[in-house]
Design a protein around this motif. Structure first.
Motif, PDB file in Angstrom:
ATOM      1  N   VAL A  44      36.243  38.144  41.556  1.00  0.00           N
ATOM      2  CA  VAL A  44      37.697  38.120  41.738  1.00  0.00           C
ATOM      3  C   VAL A  44      38.228  36.689  41.754  1.00  0.00           C
ATOM      4  O   VAL A  44      38.249  36.014  42.777  1.00  0.00           O
ATOM      5  N   TYR A  72      44.461  37.028  42.684  1.00  0.00           N
ATOM      6  CA  TYR A  72      45.051  38.274  43.164  1.00  0.00           C
ATOM      7  C   TYR A  72      46.496  38.429  42.714  1.00  0.00           C
ATOM      8  O   TYR A  72      47.230  37.446  42.610  1.00  0.00           O
ATOM      9  N   SER A 129      41.606  45.830  50.123  1.00  0.00           N
ATOM     10  CA  SER A 129      41.693  44.810  49.083  1.00  0.00           C
ATOM     11  C   SER A 129      40.305  44.344  48.663  1.00  0.00           C
ATOM     12  O   SER A 129      40.012  44.214  47.468  1.00  0.00           O
ATOM     13  N   ASN A 142      43.958  46.908  44.854  1.00  0.00           N
ATOM     14  CA  ASN A 142      44.965  45.849  44.794  1.00  0.00           C
ATOM     15  C   ASN A 142      46.089  46.155  43.821  1.00  0.00           C
ATOM     16  O   ASN A 142      46.651  45.261  43.194  1.00  0.00           O
ATOM     17  N   ARG A 162      45.071  45.459  39.187  1.00  0.00           N
ATOM     18  CA  ARG A 162      43.750  44.966  39.590  1.00  0.00           C
ATOM     19  C   ARG A 162      42.912  46.017  40.321  1.00  0.00           C
ATOM     20  O   ARG A 162      41.942  45.662  40.976  1.00  0.00           O
ATOM     21  N   THR A 195      38.955  35.531  50.472  1.00  0.00           N
ATOM     22  CA  THR A 195      39.365  36.738  51.194  1.00  0.00           C
ATOM     23  C   THR A 195      38.296  37.133  52.209  1.00  0.00           C
ATOM     24  O   THR A 195      38.611  37.584  53.316  1.00  0.00           O
ATOM     25  N   PHE A 248      51.149  38.894  49.779  1.00  0.00           N
ATOM     26  CA  PHE A 248      49.721  38.971  49.503  1.00  0.00           C
ATOM     27  C   PHE A 248      48.940  39.493  50.705  1.00  0.00           C
ATOM     28  O   PHE A 248      49.211  39.114  51.844  1.00  0.00           O
ATOM     29  N   SER A 296      45.582  39.003  50.426  1.00  0.00           N
ATOM     30  CA  SER A 296      44.664  37.872  50.445  1.00  0.00           C
ATOM     31  C   SER A 296      45.436  36.589  50.736  1.00  0.00           C
ATOM     32  O   SER A 296      45.606  35.719  49.883  1.00  0.00           O
TER      33      SER A 296
END
Length: 365
Positions: A143, A146, A161, A166, A170, A193, A252, A254
């Motif tokens: 990843v 994000y 997540s 996500n 994603r 994350t 977000f 993350s």
């Protein structure tokens, strides 16, 4: 969430030499001041906030253009910006504070600290995934970046997540080991994350609360947060696309990788601390963070991107989210560099041109 300012340095910093004086610093400040306004007009970027450090002192701190085109609100040093992946640098300071306090060990396997979520089973040795290697992007984790969410209430949980939930763009891109850990550099928002979760597990606090108590409150960064609320949005610039059309603000899960909202005034407080005061982490710890790791082949320390050009090194980070582009780079030898934040998708071009102006004067032959 991209680190896309590297190639510009390779050309412009080959002209570097040492030795500046007051006259040069004045020329530098005036040249940058004069150029930025034309850069944002040429590249169709609504606005930019910039701070310039020379020999450890602020020589320029200013806003250009507009935070909101519809109402003609100007950018100032107190305008809020999302700074994308520069969030990782702040996260790294939070992690290293826990290391200094003896609450985590850089070289322990991360499974020691995790109960709410574990790395998925794979053919790789999970014991080689350590906090040190997450910080330096050498843990082999998936990843790269994000997506943001327009609806704050729709944000997935941290665990969801990590498991790949996500949003449509994603979905199913879960955080997992995809390369043998400790073998090579692979930029990973997913790794940060995991660090966000480790902070929560170890401190028994939310990531946002821990970062506020550890960094923002002590430094009096009163307009910086990983939890963007209504009050912060009222002080924030509006993000715009490449055609200068307004974009919705994105949130977000993350946060450690991409979610920090800050202002130029606050960012300057942070840089002053790491240059002069070392109140968040010690000078020794900072030096450790700044040192490029062997496994990254010298391109990354612990939270810091490292750029080498001849006898000089520039350390910091770049950041990019939808409608936002930012950059922070310092020559720690001379304590000189730039903080730059824009509210447009084409802000990267403005950052590069500003860096060109700064570099050709600061390090000219």
């Amino acid at each position: 969430m991209k680190a896309n300012l590297l190639t510009i340095f390779a050309f412009f910093f080959t002209i570097a030499v040492f030795g500046q004086n007051n006259k040069l610093n004045d020329s530098l400040r005036n040249a940058v001041d004069q150029k930025v306004s034309s850069f944002i007009k040429q590249k169709k970027v609504p606005g930019m906030a910039i701070a310039m450090f020379d020999e450890g002192r602020i020589s320029l701190k200013k806003g250009y253009g507009f935070s909101n085109l519809k109402v003609g609100e100007p950018i100032t040093s107190t305008t809020g910006f999302n700074i994308g992946s520069i969030s990782k640098l702040f996260t790294a300071f939070g992690v290293m504070k826990l290391v200094e306090d003896g609450k985590i060990d850089l070289d322990e396997p991360i499974d020691v600290y995790l109960t709410r979520w574990k790395l998925p089973s794979s053919g790789y040795d999970t014991s080689k995934v350590t906090i040190r290697h997450l910080l330096s992007h050498t843990a082999g984790i998936s990843v790269h970046g994000y997506p943001g969410f327009i609806n704050k209430d729709a944000l997935p949980s941290l665990e969801a997540s990590l498991n790949g939930k996500n949003g449509p763009a994603r979905n199913d891109e879960k955080v997992e080991i995809i390369l043998e850990p400790q073998t090579k550099f692979k930029y990973s928002g997913g790794g940060y994350t995991i660090l966000q979760l480790i902070i929560e597990e170890v401190t028994k606090k939310s990531f946002e609360t821990f970062m506020a108590e550890t960094i923002f409150n002590p430094l009096k960064m009163d307009n910086s947060s990983f939890d963007v609320d209504k009050t912060m949005l009222e002080k924030s610039a509006v993000p715009y696309d490449e055609n200068m059309q307004e974009l919705p603000f994105e949130y977000f899960t993350s946060k450690a990788a991409a979610g920090l909202q800050t202002t130029l005034e606050d960012f300057v407080l942070f840089v002053n601390d790491i240059l002069h005061n070392h109140s968040i982490v010690s000078e020794k710890t900072l030096e450790h963070m700044l040192t490029p790791t062997l496994k990254s082949k010298g391109v990354y320390g612990l939270g810091f991107r490292v750029l080498k050009f001849g006898p000089m090194e520039f350390k910091g980070h770049a950041g990019s989210n939808t409608g936002w582009q930012s950059g922070f780079f310092l020559d720690f030898t001379t304590k000189s560099g730039l903080i730059m934040m824009t509210n447009g998708d084409k802000g990267d071009a403005v950052l590069k041109n500003t860096l060109k102006t700064w570099a050709t004067l600061k390090y000219r032959k």
